[in-house]
Design a protein around this motif. Structure first.
Motif, PDB file in Angstrom:
ATOM      1  N   ARG A 311      36.638   8.261   4.706  1.00  0.00           N
ATOM      2  CA  ARG A 311      35.478   7.999   3.832  1.00  0.00           C
ATOM      3  C   ARG A 311      35.753   6.888   2.822  1.00  0.00           C
ATOM      4  O   ARG A 311      34.829   6.301   2.261  1.00  0.00           O
ATOM      5  N   ASN A 312      37.023   6.591   2.568  1.00  0.00           N
ATOM      6  CA  ASN A 312      37.382   5.524   1.634  1.00  0.00           C
ATOM      7  C   ASN A 312      37.608   4.175   2.324  1.00  0.00           C
ATOM      8  O   ASN A 312      37.993   3.205   1.669  1.00  0.00           O
ATOM      9  N   ALA A 313      37.399   4.129   3.634  1.00  0.00           N
ATOM     10  CA  ALA A 313      37.700   2.915   4.395  1.00  0.00           C
ATOM     11  C   ALA A 313      36.883   1.727   3.897  1.00  0.00           C
ATOM     12  O   ALA A 313      35.705   1.860   3.567  1.00  0.00           O
ATOM     13  N   TRP A 314      37.529   0.576   3.871  1.00  0.00           N
ATOM     14  CA  TRP A 314      36.861  -0.669   3.502  1.00  0.00           C
ATOM     15  C   TRP A 314      36.004  -1.139   4.671  1.00  0.00           C
ATOM     16  O   TRP A 314      36.408  -1.069   5.831  1.00  0.00           O
ATOM     17  N   CYS A 315      34.810  -1.606   4.390  1.00  0.00           N
ATOM     18  CA  CYS A 315      33.922  -2.141   5.417  1.00  0.00           C
ATOM     19  C   CYS A 315      34.553  -3.383   6.067  1.00  0.00           C
ATOM     20  O   CYS A 315      35.338  -4.098   5.439  1.00  0.00           O
ATOM     21  N   CYS A 316      34.191  -3.645   7.325  1.00  0.00           N
ATOM     22  CA  CYS A 316      34.683  -4.847   8.001  1.00  0.00           C
ATOM     23  C   CYS A 316      34.023  -6.104   7.443  1.00  0.00           C
ATOM     24  O   CYS A 316      34.516  -7.217   7.635  1.00  0.00           O
ATOM     25  N   GLY A 317      32.891  -5.919   6.757  1.00  0.00           N
ATOM     26  CA  GLY A 317      32.158  -7.066   6.238  1.00  0.00           C
ATOM     27  C   GLY A 317      30.898  -7.369   7.021  1.00  0.00           C
ATOM     28  O   GLY A 317      30.120  -8.239   6.644  1.00  0.00           O
ATOM     29  N   GLY A 318      30.681  -6.622   8.127  1.00  0.00           N
ATOM     30  CA  GLY A 318      29.547  -6.922   8.995  1.00  0.00           C
ATOM     31  C   GLY A 318      28.213  -6.441   8.452  1.00  0.00           C
ATOM     32  O   GLY A 318      27.299  -7.223   8.226  1.00  0.00           O
ATOM     33  N   TYR A 323      26.272  -9.905   8.097  1.00  0.00           N
ATOM     34  CA  TYR A 323      27.047 -10.865   8.865  1.00  0.00           C
ATOM     35  C   TYR A 323      26.184 -12.063   9.260  1.00  0.00           C
ATOM     36  O   TYR A 323      26.652 -13.191   9.333  1.00  0.00           O
ATOM     37  N   VAL A 324      24.915 -11.795   9.486  1.00  0.00           N
ATOM     38  CA  VAL A 324      23.977 -12.863   9.858  1.00  0.00           C
ATOM     39  C   VAL A 324      23.679 -13.745   8.657  1.00  0.00           C
ATOM     40  O   VAL A 324      23.635 -14.982   8.766  1.00  0.00           O
ATOM     41  N   TYR A 325      23.471 -13.127   7.495  1.00  0.00           N
ATOM     42  CA  TYR A 325      22.993 -13.867   6.331  1.00  0.00           C
ATOM     43  C   TYR A 325      24.107 -14.446   5.469  1.00  0.00           C
ATOM     44  O   TYR A 325      23.979 -15.541   4.939  1.00  0.00           O
ATOM     45  N   ASN A 326      25.197 -13.715   5.311  1.00  0.00           N
ATOM     46  CA  ASN A 326      26.245 -14.136   4.381  1.00  0.00           C
ATOM     47  C   ASN A 326      27.588 -14.163   5.112  1.00  0.00           C
ATOM     48  O   ASN A 326      28.502 -13.393   4.799  1.00  0.00           O
ATOM     49  N   PHE A 327      27.686 -15.033   6.101  1.00  0.00           N
ATOM     50  CA  PHE A 327      28.827 -15.071   7.013  1.00  0.00           C
ATOM     51  C   PHE A 327      30.156 -15.241   6.273  1.00  0.00           C
ATOM     52  O   PHE A 327      31.130 -14.535   6.542  1.00  0.00           O
ATOM     53  N   LEU A 355      30.598  -4.701  16.458  1.00  0.00           N
ATOM     54  CA  LEU A 355      30.352  -5.634  15.356  1.00  0.00           C
ATOM     55  C   LEU A 355      31.624  -5.813  14.534  1.00  0.00           C
ATOM     56  O   LEU A 355      31.979  -6.933  14.157  1.00  0.00           O
ATOM     57  N   CYS A 356      32.334  -4.711  14.261  1.00  0.00           N
ATOM     58  CA  CYS A 356      33.610  -4.808  13.543  1.00  0.00           C
ATOM     59  C   CYS A 356      34.566  -5.726  14.301  1.00  0.00           C
ATOM     60  O   CYS A 356      35.219  -6.590  13.705  1.00  0.00           O
ATOM     61  N   LEU A 357      34.646  -5.544  15.601  1.00  0.00           N
ATOM     62  CA  LEU A 357      35.536  -6.354  16.425  1.00  0.00           C
ATOM     63  C   LEU A 357      35.163  -7.828  16.318  1.00  0.00           C
ATOM     64  O   LEU A 357      36.036  -8.700  16.202  1.00  0.00           O
ATOM     65  N   THR A 358      33.869  -8.122  16.325  1.00  0.00           N
ATOM     66  CA  THR A 358      33.389  -9.502  16.230  1.00  0.00           C
ATOM     67  C   THR A 358      33.774 -10.136  14.901  1.00  0.00           C
ATOM     68  O   THR A 358      34.271 -11.272  14.847  1.00  0.00           O
TER      69      THR A 358
END
Length: 385
Positions: A311-318, A323-327, A355-358
Motif C-alpha cells: 500500500r506504500n508503493a510508489w507509483c510508476c508515474g503512469g 503519462y499522456v499529458y505530463n510525460f 503501463l508500468c512496464l512501458t
C-alpha cells in the motif's frame, strides 16, 4: 460524477497534511505524493484538490483552461493520498469530478483529446487498426466462446502481444478452455473514466459487457490492472449487474493454479528480483500477496522488497492519463522507483501491469540506465517444465 454530491466527502478532510508528507519508516511509509515531492506546491496534494473542489462549489474559483490543465498535470490518481488519509477521503473521485467539469466545458488538454479521439475512432488509445486484435486472435488460436475469457486489454494487444501468448500458454497448461473476443474486445474505457467522460465510458462498458455475455464466459481473466479494475466497475456503471460473470486478475488465477498443482514450475530462474505493485492492482484492488506468491513458486528466484511496497508503493508515474499529458514528470517518477529497485539489490524489476512496464522502459531508455524488466507471467513461462 457530480461535484456537489462529493461536498460531504470534501468537508470530511480535516486539513491534517498527511497527504502532503507522511514519513513513518516503522509503517513502511516514505512519502505520499510523487508529484508533490517533485513540485512542492500544495495544489498537487490531496488536500489541495479538496480545496480546489470546495472553491469551485462555493464560487470562489472558476473552471478555466489553466485549471483544467493543472488537474491533469498534478495528479497520478495513484490513490496514495487516500491510502494514507486518516479519514480515507476519496480524492480520486473528487479529481474525476473536477475533470468531468472541465470536459463539459470543452477544456480538456489537446494531448488528452488526441487519445480520446483515438478511442472513439479505433477503440484503442493508440489509434491503431483492429488488425492487431485480429492478428493476436489468430496467433492465440482461441475460440470466441467459452467458460473462461481472456481479456488482453489495449496495451498487451498493441504493445506486448508476447505477454498474451505467455499467459494463454499458462492457462492452457492448466487445462482451461480459454476464449478470446478478438476485434470485439474494445478499450475497457478507463481513460474515458479518468479524463472525465462517464457517458462515453458507459458506451464502451455496454459494448464489452454484451460481447462478454455473448461469449458465454463465466470467468473473465484480465491481465492489465486498469482493465481489471474497470471491468469490476462495470456492474456499478450499468446499474443492472455485469452480466453474471466473475472478473479475476491473471495473478489471482495463476496463484490458485500453482497452489492446486495444475501448473508445474521446474526450470530454475536464477535472478534476484523485486516486485513493483501497480496502483490499480494494489491500492485500488488490494491484490498484494498473490503476485509475490507466484514469484516465490519459481525455483531459483530470490525476491527482495523495495523500501516502499504494497500500500506504500510508489507509483510508476503512469496514471490512467498522466503519462499522456505530463510525460517528463512520469519519467522522473519512474526513475525514482527504479532507483529504489537498485537500492534493494535487485537485478530485475518485475511488474504485472503493461503501463508500468512501458513507463519503466522509457525511463531506462532516457536515463541510459540498466535494469532488467519483466512482466510477471513471462518469468513464470521461463520456469515451465
Amino acid at each position: 460524477m457530480d461535484l456537489e454530491k462529493l461536498k460531504g466527502e470534501m468537508y470530511n478532510c480535516v486539513r491534517c497534511g498527511y497527504c502532503r508528507e507522511m514519513v513513518y519508516p516503522q509503517m513502511g511509509s516514505f512519502g505520499v505524493c510523487p508529484l508533490y515531492e517533485m513540485y512542492g506546491y500544495q495544489s498537487y496534494t490531496g488536500k489541495g484538490k479538496v480545496l480546489i473542489g470546495l472553491a469551485l462549489l462555493e464560487g470562489r474559483l472558476s473552471m478555466s483552461k489553466s485549471l483544467a490543465e493543472h488537474l491533469f498535470a498534478s495528479c497520478l490518481t495513484c490513490k496514495s493520498c487516500t491510502a494514507h488519509c486518516p479519514n480515507e477521503v476519496d480524492v480520486v473521485s473528487i479529481v474525476l469530478a473536477l475533470r468531468e467539469e472541465a470536459a463539459r466545458r470543452g477544456l480538456l488538454p489537446e494531448e488528452i483529446r488526441v487519445v480520446d479521439s483515438n478511442i472513439d475512432k479505433k477503440k484503442n488509445p493508440f489509434g491503431e487498426g483492429e488488425e492487431k486484435r485480429v492478428e493476436l486472435a489468430s496467433t492465440l488460436g482461441l475460440p470466441e466462446t467459452g467458460e473462461v475469457l481472456y481479456f488482453a486489454g489495449c496495451y498487451v494487444t498493441y504493445r506486448y502481444p508476447e505477454v498474451a501468448r505467455a499467459e494463454v500458454e499458462l492457462l492452457k497448461r492448466a487445462g482451461l478452455n480459454v476464449a478470446y473476443l478478438g476485434e470485439d474486445e474494445w478499450c475497457c474505457g478507463i481513460i474515458k473514466k479518468f479524463e472525465g467522460k462517464p457517458s462515453e465510458y458507459r458506451k464502451l462498458a455496454e459494448h464489452n459487457v454484451e460481447a462478454i455475455k455473448a461469449s458465454g464466459a463465466e470467468t473473465v481473466v484480465a491481465t492489465c490492472p486498469g482493465c481489471y479494475h474497470t471491468l469490476r466497475d462495470y456492474s456499478e456503471i450499468l446499474e443492472r449487474g455485469a452480466g453474471g460473470f466473475e472478473v479475476v486478475h491473471f495473478t489471482q488465477l495463476l496463484e490458485k493454479l500453482l497452489r492446486e498443482g495444475r501448473i508445474k514450475l521446474e526450470n530454475p530462474v536464477k535472478k534476484t528480483v523485486t516486485y513493483h505493485d501497480p496502483c490499480h492492482l494494489g491500492r485500488y484492488e488490494e491484490i498484494y500477496e498473490q503476485p509475490r506468491s507466484v514469484l516465490a513458486s519459481i525455483p531459483g528466484l530470490r525476491l527482495v522488497e523495495m523500501r516502499r511496497n504494497r500500500r506504500n508503493a510508489w507509483c510508476c508515474g503512469g496514471g490512467a492519463t498522466h503519462y499522456v499529458y505530463n510525460f517528463d514528470a512520469s519519467i522522473r517518477v519512474a526513475l525514482t522507483r527504479l532507483d529504489e529497485a537498485e537500492e534493494a539489490g535487485a537485478e530485475a524489476l518485475v511488474t504485472s501491469c503493461p503501463l508500468c512496464l512501458t513507463v519503466f522502459r522509457n525511463a531506462l531508455r532516457r536515463a541510459g540506465a540498466k535494469m532488467e524488466l519483466y512482466y510477471l507471467s513471462e518469468l513464470v513461462r521461463k520456469s515451465l517444465g
